[in-house]
Design an enzyme around this catalytic site. Sequence first.
Site, PDB file in Angstrom:
ATOM      1  N   THR A 178      -0.765   7.681  -1.260  1.00 26.73           N
ATOM      2  CA  THR A 178      -2.018   7.604  -2.034  1.00 26.73           C
ATOM      3  C   THR A 178      -2.952   6.517  -1.518  1.00 26.73           C
ATOM      4  O   THR A 178      -4.135   6.505  -1.870  1.00 26.73           O
ATOM      5  CB  THR A 178      -1.711   7.314  -3.509  1.00 26.73           C
ATOM      6  OG1 THR A 178      -1.132   5.997  -3.626  1.00 26.73           O
ATOM      7  CG2 THR A 178      -0.748   8.335  -4.071  1.00 26.73           C
ATOM      8  N   ASP A 235       1.282  -3.842  12.923  1.00 24.34           N
ATOM      9  CA  ASP A 235       1.707  -4.263  11.587  1.00 24.34           C
ATOM     10  C   ASP A 235       2.039  -5.750  11.637  1.00 24.34           C
ATOM     11  O   ASP A 235       3.060  -6.156  12.207  1.00 24.34           O
ATOM     12  CB  ASP A 235       2.924  -3.451  11.137  1.00 24.34           C
ATOM     13  CG  ASP A 235       3.287  -3.716   9.683  1.00 24.34           C
ATOM     14  OD1 ASP A 235       3.544  -4.889   9.346  1.00 24.34           O
ATOM     15  OD2 ASP A 235       3.310  -2.746   8.895  1.00 24.34           O
ATOM     16  N   ARG A 270       0.839  -1.196   0.000  1.00 28.08           N
ATOM     17  CA  ARG A 270       0.000   0.000   0.000  1.00 28.08           C
ATOM     18  C   ARG A 270       0.871   1.241   0.000  1.00 28.08           C
ATOM     19  O   ARG A 270       1.698   1.421   0.883  1.00 28.08           O
ATOM     20  CB  ARG A 270      -0.918  -0.003   1.223  1.00 28.08           C
ATOM     21  CG  ARG A 270      -1.931   1.127   1.244  1.00 28.08           C
ATOM     22  CD  ARG A 270      -2.794   1.051   2.487  1.00 28.08           C
ATOM     23  NE  ARG A 270      -2.027   1.334   3.699  1.00 28.08           N
ATOM     24  CZ  ARG A 270      -2.538   1.305   4.921  1.00 28.08           C
ATOM     25  NH1 ARG A 270      -3.784   0.967   5.105  1.00 28.08           N
ATOM     26  NH2 ARG A 270      -1.778   1.571   5.978  1.00 28.08           N
TER      27      ARG A 270
END
Length: 207
Positions: free
Chosen positions: A106, A198, A102
């Site tokens: 953006t 994460d 990712r």
Amino acid sequence: MGYKVLDHPLISHKLTIMRKEDTSTKDFRENLDEIAGLMAYEISRDLETEDIEIKTPLKVTTKKKLAEEIILVPILRAGLGMVDGIRALIPNAKIGHIGVYRDEETFEAKEYFNKLPESIADAYVMVLDPMLATGVSANAALDMIKAAGAKKIKLVCLVGVMQGIEAVNKKHPDVEIVLAALDEKLDENNYIVPGLGDAGDRLFGTK
């Protein structure tokens, strides 16, 4: 096709261990492996079977065996942590790999790796990723898998939020989503809350 959350005490217990900030890389990895194995029973519930004639020590009889090939496709890198737990129960499963990250500015998905078995069009495909956040990476992976010809697909995640579920349902309504837990929301950085951090970093000890 919607989504399903697996409500099982052992899954909940092990996921709580994974969520703890002070859980070691070793314990995080082991519990992820074990949860994936527990989820394997449910995600394989609708596998097709066929009759086969066998000989037991007492007689010849007709029983069931799996009728279709199974392909596991982890989304790199965190999805790798779910492979062994499922493959322990389905040892003949083939493994494909999808690399998607990712873009932190953006939030769009970028492909960097795609290697899938040639037989994917006729197989039962399980796409693996511990986290379903925005759904952007999952949708990108599903696009790639469908482009290779896959038709029977299930998305298997540990933790997800409604935003990600709705994004996948909208773009891929034929794909069932199976979760170990449904969490509250995404924060301003699109991380799942309360989540487990994460998953890739915690799995491989890179942070």
